[in-house]
Design a protein around this motif. Structure first.
Motif, PDB file in Angstrom:
ATOM      1  N   GLY A 226     -14.146  -8.548  10.932  1.00  0.00           N
ATOM      2  CA  GLY A 226     -13.603  -8.055  12.204  1.00  0.00           C
ATOM      3  C   GLY A 226     -12.192  -8.537  12.487  1.00  0.00           C
ATOM      4  N   LEU A 227     -12.032  -9.835  12.729  1.00  0.00           N
ATOM      5  CA  LEU A 227     -10.716 -10.386  13.067  1.00  0.00           C
ATOM      6  C   LEU A 227      -9.736 -10.222  11.911  1.00  0.00           C
ATOM      7  CD1 LEU A 227      -8.814 -11.961  14.920  1.00  0.00           C
ATOM      8  CD2 LEU A 227      -9.824 -14.079  14.032  1.00  0.00           C
ATOM      9  N   ALA A 228     -10.206 -10.379  10.681  1.00  0.00           N
ATOM     10  CA  ALA A 228      -9.316 -10.283   9.524  1.00  0.00           C
ATOM     11  C   ALA A 228      -8.679  -8.905   9.426  1.00  0.00           C
ATOM     12  CB  ALA A 228     -10.085 -10.603   8.245  1.00  0.00           C
ATOM     13  N   TYR A 229      -9.444  -7.852   9.715  1.00  0.00           N
ATOM     14  CA  TYR A 229      -8.868  -6.508   9.678  1.00  0.00           C
ATOM     15  C   TYR A 229      -7.748  -6.367  10.702  1.00  0.00           C
ATOM     16  CZ  TYR A 229     -11.879  -3.986   6.406  1.00  0.00           C
ATOM     17  OH  TYR A 229     -12.494  -3.526   5.283  1.00  0.00           O
ATOM     18  N   VAL A 230      -7.964  -6.901  11.894  1.00  0.00           N
ATOM     19  CA  VAL A 230      -6.938  -6.803  12.936  1.00  0.00           C
ATOM     20  C   VAL A 230      -5.663  -7.515  12.491  1.00  0.00           C
ATOM     21  CG1 VAL A 230      -6.363  -7.406  15.312  1.00  0.00           C
ATOM     22  CG2 VAL A 230      -8.671  -6.614  14.746  1.00  0.00           C
ATOM     23  N   LEU A 231      -5.809  -8.734  11.946  1.00  0.00           N
ATOM     24  CA  LEU A 231      -4.649  -9.475  11.475  1.00  0.00           C
ATOM     25  C   LEU A 231      -3.946  -8.744  10.332  1.00  0.00           C
ATOM     26  CD1 LEU A 231      -6.046 -13.129  11.425  1.00  0.00           C
ATOM     27  CD2 LEU A 231      -4.290 -12.223  12.953  1.00  0.00           C
ATOM     28  N   TYR A 232      -4.722  -8.219   9.394  1.00  0.00           N
ATOM     29  CA  TYR A 232      -4.148  -7.596   8.204  1.00  0.00           C
ATOM     30  C   TYR A 232      -3.348  -6.354   8.566  1.00  0.00           C
ATOM     31  CZ  TYR A 232      -3.837  -5.663   3.493  1.00  0.00           C
ATOM     32  OH  TYR A 232      -3.379  -5.154   2.314  1.00  0.00           O
ATOM     33  N   PHE A 233      -3.934  -5.476   9.384  1.00  0.00           N
ATOM     34  CA  PHE A 233      -3.220  -4.255   9.745  1.00  0.00           C
ATOM     35  C   PHE A 233      -2.025  -4.549  10.647  1.00  0.00           C
ATOM     36  CE2 PHE A 233      -7.408  -2.242   8.670  1.00  0.00           C
ATOM     37  CZ  PHE A 233      -6.923  -1.541   7.565  1.00  0.00           C
ATOM     38  N   ARG A 234      -2.112  -5.608  11.438  1.00  0.00           N
ATOM     39  CA  ARG A 234      -0.958  -5.995  12.251  1.00  0.00           C
ATOM     40  C   ARG A 234       0.175  -6.495  11.357  1.00  0.00           C
ATOM     41  NH1 ARG A 234      -1.895 -10.195  17.077  1.00  0.00           N
ATOM     42  NH2 ARG A 234      -1.921 -11.727  15.394  1.00  0.00           N
ATOM     43  N   LEU A 235      -0.163  -7.229  10.306  1.00  0.00           N
ATOM     44  CA  LEU A 235       0.855  -7.688   9.366  1.00  0.00           C
ATOM     45  C   LEU A 235       1.497  -6.524   8.629  1.00  0.00           C
ATOM     46  CD1 LEU A 235      -0.795 -10.896   7.860  1.00  0.00           C
ATOM     47  CD2 LEU A 235       1.423 -10.776   9.002  1.00  0.00           C
ATOM     48  N   ILE A 236       0.695  -5.550   8.224  1.00  0.00           N
ATOM     49  CA  ILE A 236       1.243  -4.372   7.540  1.00  0.00           C
ATOM     50  C   ILE A 236       2.264  -3.675   8.428  1.00  0.00           C
ATOM     51  CG2 ILE A 236       0.679  -2.040   6.743  1.00  0.00           C
ATOM     52  CD1 ILE A 236      -1.869  -3.154   5.567  1.00  0.00           C
ATOM     53  N   ALA A 237       1.937  -3.566   9.725  1.00  0.00           N
ATOM     54  CA  ALA A 237       2.837  -2.888  10.658  1.00  0.00           C
ATOM     55  C   ALA A 237       4.135  -3.665  10.855  1.00  0.00           C
ATOM     56  CB  ALA A 237       2.140  -2.686  11.996  1.00  0.00           C
ATOM     57  N   ARG A 238       4.080  -5.003  10.791  1.00  0.00           N
ATOM     58  CA  ARG A 238       5.256  -5.821  11.111  1.00  0.00           C
ATOM     59  C   ARG A 238       6.101  -6.181   9.888  1.00  0.00           C
ATOM     60  NH1 ARG A 238       2.276  -9.529  15.109  1.00  0.00           N
ATOM     61  NH2 ARG A 238       2.469 -11.075  13.459  1.00  0.00           N
ATOM     62  N   ILE A 239       5.448  -6.455   8.761  1.00  0.00           N
ATOM     63  CA  ILE A 239       6.214  -6.947   7.600  1.00  0.00           C
ATOM     64  C   ILE A 239       6.067  -6.062   6.374  1.00  0.00           C
ATOM     65  CG2 ILE A 239       6.001  -9.312   8.419  1.00  0.00           C
ATOM     66  CD1 ILE A 239       3.895  -9.827   6.320  1.00  0.00           C
ATOM     67  N   GLY A 240       5.265  -4.992   6.469  1.00  0.00           N
ATOM     68  CA  GLY A 240       5.136  -4.072   5.350  1.00  0.00           C
ATOM     69  C   GLY A 240       3.974  -4.424   4.439  1.00  0.00           C
ATOM     70  N   PRO A 241       3.477  -3.439   3.686  1.00  0.00           N
ATOM     71  CA  PRO A 241       2.288  -3.650   2.864  1.00  0.00           C
ATOM     72  C   PRO A 241       2.499  -4.631   1.717  1.00  0.00           C
ATOM     73  CG  PRO A 241       3.233  -1.477   2.457  1.00  0.00           C
ATOM     74  CD  PRO A 241       3.950  -2.039   3.635  1.00  0.00           C
ATOM     75  N   THR A 242       3.690  -4.647   1.110  1.00  0.00           N
ATOM     76  CA  THR A 242       3.900  -5.544  -0.029  1.00  0.00           C
ATOM     77  C   THR A 242       3.879  -6.998   0.399  1.00  0.00           C
ATOM     78  OG1 THR A 242       5.211  -3.879  -1.195  1.00  0.00           O
ATOM     79  CG2 THR A 242       5.468  -6.159  -1.902  1.00  0.00           C
ATOM     80  N   ASN A 243       4.591  -7.315   1.470  1.00  0.00           N
ATOM     81  CA  ASN A 243       4.576  -8.691   1.965  1.00  0.00           C
ATOM     82  C   ASN A 243       3.192  -9.081   2.480  1.00  0.00           C
ATOM     83  OD1 ASN A 243       7.247  -9.418   1.420  1.00  0.00           O
ATOM     84  ND2 ASN A 243       7.975  -8.444   3.288  1.00  0.00           N
ATOM     85  N   ALA A 244       2.501  -8.136   3.108  1.00  0.00           N
ATOM     86  CA  ALA A 244       1.155  -8.439   3.596  1.00  0.00           C
ATOM     87  C   ALA A 244       0.209  -8.708   2.430  1.00  0.00           C
ATOM     88  CB  ALA A 244       0.637  -7.280   4.441  1.00  0.00           C
ATOM     89  N   ALA A 245       0.423  -8.006   1.306  1.00  0.00           N
ATOM     90  CA  ALA A 245      -0.441  -8.205   0.141  1.00  0.00           C
ATOM     91  C   ALA A 245      -0.268  -9.575  -0.486  1.00  0.00           C
ATOM     92  CB  ALA A 245      -0.162  -7.120  -0.901  1.00  0.00           C
ATOM     93  N   SER A 246       0.802 -10.286  -0.129  1.00  0.00           N
ATOM     94  CA  SER A 246       0.997 -11.629  -0.671  1.00  0.00           C
ATOM     95  C   SER A 246      -0.083 -12.595  -0.202  1.00  0.00           C
ATOM     96  CB  SER A 246       2.378 -12.165  -0.288  1.00  0.00           C
ATOM     97  OG  SER A 246       2.506 -12.299   1.112  1.00  0.00           O
ATOM     98  N   VAL A 247      -0.889 -12.191   0.772  1.00  0.00           N
ATOM     99  CA  VAL A 247      -2.024 -13.017   1.185  1.00  0.00           C
ATOM    100  C   VAL A 247      -2.985 -13.235   0.024  1.00  0.00           C
ATOM    101  CG1 VAL A 247      -3.502 -11.106   1.963  1.00  0.00           C
ATOM    102  CG2 VAL A 247      -3.696 -13.350   3.054  1.00  0.00           C
ATOM    103  N   THR A 248      -2.962 -12.317  -0.959  1.00  0.00           N
ATOM    104  CA  THR A 248      -3.819 -12.435  -2.138  1.00  0.00           C
ATOM    105  C   THR A 248      -3.599 -13.765  -2.850  1.00  0.00           C
ATOM    106  OG1 THR A 248      -3.628 -10.043  -2.427  1.00  0.00           O
ATOM    107  CG2 THR A 248      -4.502 -11.286  -4.272  1.00  0.00           C
ATOM    108  N   PHE A 249      -2.365 -14.284  -2.823  1.00  0.00           N
ATOM    109  CA  PHE A 249      -2.067 -15.527  -3.510  1.00  0.00           C
ATOM    110  C   PHE A 249      -2.701 -16.731  -2.817  1.00  0.00           C
ATOM    111  CE2 PHE A 249       2.230 -13.347  -4.453  1.00  0.00           C
ATOM    112  CZ  PHE A 249       1.619 -12.536  -5.406  1.00  0.00           C
ATOM    113  N   LEU A 250      -2.817 -16.654  -1.500  1.00  0.00           N
ATOM    114  CA  LEU A 250      -3.285 -17.803  -0.727  1.00  0.00           C
ATOM    115  C   LEU A 250      -4.793 -17.860  -0.581  1.00  0.00           C
ATOM    116  CD1 LEU A 250      -0.641 -17.681   2.168  1.00  0.00           C
ATOM    117  CD2 LEU A 250      -0.618 -19.142   0.147  1.00  0.00           C
ATOM    118  N   VAL A 251      -5.474 -16.712  -0.676  1.00  0.00           N
ATOM    119  CA  VAL A 251      -6.927 -16.683  -0.467  1.00  0.00           C
ATOM    120  C   VAL A 251      -7.661 -17.609  -1.437  1.00  0.00           C
ATOM    121  CG1 VAL A 251      -8.990 -15.233  -0.592  1.00  0.00           C
ATOM    122  CG2 VAL A 251      -6.971 -14.419   0.625  1.00  0.00           C
TER     123      VAL A 251
END
Length: 294
Positions: A226-251
């Protein structure tokens, strides 16, 4: 990125890293199917009222067929795969294999959507898949005489989950471009709950899960979905999909830390080396390395 975006990115990585911890705790009591249902149903109950409040409920009626496919391939089946995997491997190791998702996404995008495959992306794919193969070879005991079948099947389940994620990303881009992000999130979770409901009914645990597994399952539903989807789509809107996908490195980093801290899971040199190779390959595929000079 602004400080707020960086904090959101770190919070999202911590939540998604914890999802593997939640599965590791809850899946022995619930089983993979029942746990997956609790997770998507809880997320849907959280997101659907928010969708109605935003006035975007009509998108579900217009796009219910592709949303059903996305819910099945991006939530229902992958959650079962990773839930099954955490019965035999650690939360940190499952998260490291999950980091291969951008590699499968890029492969599907190239084969299906005809996206360009540069030499750097090809190198990243080769490097990332080499890291996955090497880590799987080591952890399943394939380099020796005794193969750990349970671990091998868990690794296959993880890789099947990443393939499903990769397919779903290309399908979403092809069939659901322009659909509001919140409608996509809420609709996919609701569709996944409908798909899993009859299976969960048949495979519901005969022994009622205790308070600990229920707490982990609810946390996975409300936080990791639930909350993760809200954060993820908000990041896509603000910093773009490529930068948002960098979360893959930290998970995987957070998953390994959570597992080692709370479950005393061992962190082996093979996990560190394999994870670094996969992350390096993923960074090339996402275009984060090498950076062009301004």
């Amino acid at each position: 990125m602004k400080a707020r975006d960086t904090l959101d990115l770190i919070l999202l990585a911590a939540i998604w890293g914890a999802s593997f911890l939640f599965m590791r705790i809850a899946v022995p009591a619930f089983g993979p199917v029942a746990l997956a249902f609790v997770r998507v149903a809880g997320a849907a109950l959280m997101l659907l009222p928010l969708l109605a409040w935003r006035g975007e409920f009509g998108a579900l009626r217009r796009h219910w067929r592709p949303l059903l496919v996305v819910g099945t391939t991006n939530s229902a089946l992958p959650f079962i795969c990773f839930g099954y995997a955490t019965l035999s491997i650690t939360a940190g190791l499952a998260a490291i294999f999950n980091a291969a998702t951008p590699l499968t996404s890029a492969t599907f995008a190239w084969a299906w959507l005809k996206e360009a495959m540069t030499r750097w992306r090809l190198l990243g794919l080769a490097l990332g898949f080499a890291g996955v193969l090497g880590l799987a070879w080591h952890k399943a005991g394939l380099r020796g005489s005794g193969v750990d079948l349970a671990v091998l099947l868990a690794i296959v389940a993880c890789l099947a989950g990443t393939l499903l994620y990769g397919f779903s990303a290309s399908f979403t881009k092809r069939q659901l471009t322009g659909v509001p992000a919140m409608a996509l999130a809420a609709g996919s979770q609701g569709a996944a709950a409908l798909v899993l409901a009859p299976l969960a009914w048949k495979q519901w645990p005969t022994v009622p899960p205790g308070a600990g597994p229920w707490a982990a399952a609810i946390a996975a539903a409300l936080l990791s979905s639930g909350l993760a989807y809200v954060l993820y789509f908000r990041l896509i809107a603000r910093i773009g999909p490529t930068n948002a996908a960098s979360v893959t490195f930290l998970v995987p980093v957070f998953a390994v830390v959570w597992g080692g801290w709370l479950l005393d899971e061992a962190i082996t040199p093979a996990m560190v080396l394999g994870g670094l190779v996969i992350i390096a390959g993923t960074s090339l595929v996402l275009g984060l390395l090498p950076r062009r000079r301004a």
